[in-house]
Design an enzyme around this catalytic site. Sequence first.
Site, short mmCIF file in Angstrom:
data_model
loop_
_atom_site.label_atom_id
_atom_site.label_comp_id
_atom_site.label_asym_id
_atom_site.label_seq_id
_atom_site.Cartn_x
_atom_site.Cartn_y
_atom_site.Cartn_z
N GLY A 46 0.85 -1.20 0.00
CA GLY A 46 0.00 0.00 0.00
C GLY A 46 0.88 1.23 0.00
O GLY A 46 2.06 1.15 0.33
N GLN A 51 3.17 10.02 1.27
CA GLN A 51 4.45 9.34 1.51
C GLN A 51 5.48 9.64 0.42
O GLN A 51 6.67 9.46 0.64
CB GLN A 51 4.24 7.82 1.61
CG GLN A 51 3.45 7.41 2.85
CD GLN A 51 3.29 5.91 2.91
OE1 GLN A 51 2.37 5.35 2.31
NE2 GLN A 51 4.17 5.24 3.63
N CYS A 94 5.37 -0.05 7.97
CA CYS A 94 5.09 1.13 7.15
C CYS A 94 6.37 1.55 6.45
O CYS A 94 7.43 1.63 7.08
CB CYS A 94 4.59 2.27 8.04
SG CYS A 94 4.19 3.78 7.12
N LEU A 95 6.26 1.84 5.16
CA LEU A 95 7.44 2.26 4.40
C LEU A 95 8.00 3.58 4.92
O LEU A 95 9.17 3.87 4.72
CB LEU A 95 7.10 2.37 2.90
CG LEU A 95 6.73 1.04 2.23
CD1 LEU A 95 6.17 1.29 0.84
CD2 LEU A 95 7.93 0.10 2.17
N HIS A 136 -4.95 1.59 7.10
CA HIS A 136 -3.59 2.12 7.29
C HIS A 136 -3.34 3.28 6.31
O HIS A 136 -2.80 4.32 6.69
CB HIS A 136 -2.59 0.97 7.08
CG HIS A 136 -1.14 1.34 7.12
ND1 HIS A 136 -0.27 0.86 8.08
CD2 HIS A 136 -0.39 2.12 6.30
CE1 HIS A 136 0.95 1.35 7.85
NE2 HIS A 136 0.90 2.11 6.77
N GLU A 137 -3.78 3.11 5.06
CA GLU A 137 -3.55 4.16 4.04
C GLU A 137 -4.44 5.38 4.27
O GLU A 137 -3.98 6.52 4.11
CB GLU A 137 -3.77 3.60 2.63
CG GLU A 137 -2.92 2.39 2.25
CD GLU A 137 -1.47 2.52 2.58
OE1 GLU A 137 -0.95 3.66 2.65
OE2 GLU A 137 -0.81 1.49 2.81
N HIS A 140 -2.93 7.59 6.74
CA HIS A 140 -1.88 8.48 6.21
C HIS A 140 -2.48 9.78 5.66
O HIS A 140 -1.88 10.85 5.81
CB HIS A 140 -1.10 7.79 5.08
CG HIS A 140 0.01 6.89 5.54
ND1 HIS A 140 1.06 7.32 6.29
CD2 HIS A 140 0.24 5.57 5.29
CE1 HIS A 140 1.90 6.30 6.52
NE2 HIS A 140 1.41 5.22 5.92
O1 GNR Z 1 3.95 -2.42 2.72
C1 GNR Z 1 3.21 -2.29 3.70
N1 GNR Z 1 2.87 -3.38 4.43
C2 GNR Z 1 1.90 -3.34 5.41
C3 GNR Z 1 1.82 -4.42 6.27
C4 GNR Z 1 0.87 -4.46 7.26
C5 GNR Z 1 -0.02 -3.43 7.36
C6 GNR Z 1 0.04 -2.34 6.53
C7 GNR Z 1 0.99 -2.30 5.54
S1 GNR Z 1 1.06 -0.95 4.47
C8 GNR Z 1 2.77 -0.95 4.11
C9 GNR Z 1 3.11 0.12 3.09
C10 GNR Z 1 2.84 1.46 3.70
O2 GNR Z 1 3.54 2.00 4.51
N2 GNR Z 1 1.74 2.06 3.31
O3 GNR Z 1 1.41 3.26 3.82
NI NI Z 2 2.33 3.34 5.79
#
Ligand code: GNR
Ligand code: NI
Length: 171
Positions: A46, A51, A94-95, A136-137, A140
């Site tokens: 995601g 980001q 999270c990246l 999660h997205e 952000h």
């Molecule tokens: O790559 C991602 N893996 C992930 C694993 C568990 C829950 C959420 C994620 S999203 C993350 C990429 C990211 O930071 N998206 O904002």
């Molecule tokens: Ni993230």
Amino acid sequence: MAIRKIITPPDPLLREKSLRVTQVDDDVRALIRDMFDTMYAAPGIGLAAVQVGEPLAIIVMDPAGENEEPRPKALINPQIVWKADELREYEEGCLSVPEVYDKVVRPAEVRVRYLDEQGEEREELFRGMEATIVQHEIDHTRGILFVDYLGRLKRERYLKKVIKKARLARP
Ligand code: GNR
Ligand code: NI
């Protein structure tokens, strides 16, 4: 094709509320392409536009596993219109918060209203892994990071670790 740089704390953009997209045009579609390129290259499942330094309410995701067909999804101005009472726990990463992983509890299903790449309004039910990612997205786009759910102590420790590592890595 362009892989963009992914921002990390203490970049203040990560704490800003992303702006609604008013016009789904070729610029928006070009940004979405860059977001997919960046997400797949990372690799990640995601990514939110903020980001890559663009505080617009746009998210992309692909929950497909390694041996599955890709299932890319782009959501513009996503908003949760319904949440299940049932909860689901998952070890998130999270990246923008590299090398940190911890369990987060979220609703197990959510219904999300959004615009697609054609500017058409859609609604979709997300469950399981997809529910975790989409929440999660969307977080952000509102300046929220998954570490915010872990309590003050862990949040501060994890963010300090990320900031310190980035400082050491600077050329
Ligand atoms: O790559 C991602 N893996 C992930 C694993 C568990 C829950 C959420 C994620 S999203 C993350 C990429 C990211 O930071 N998206 O904002
Ligand atoms: Ni993230």
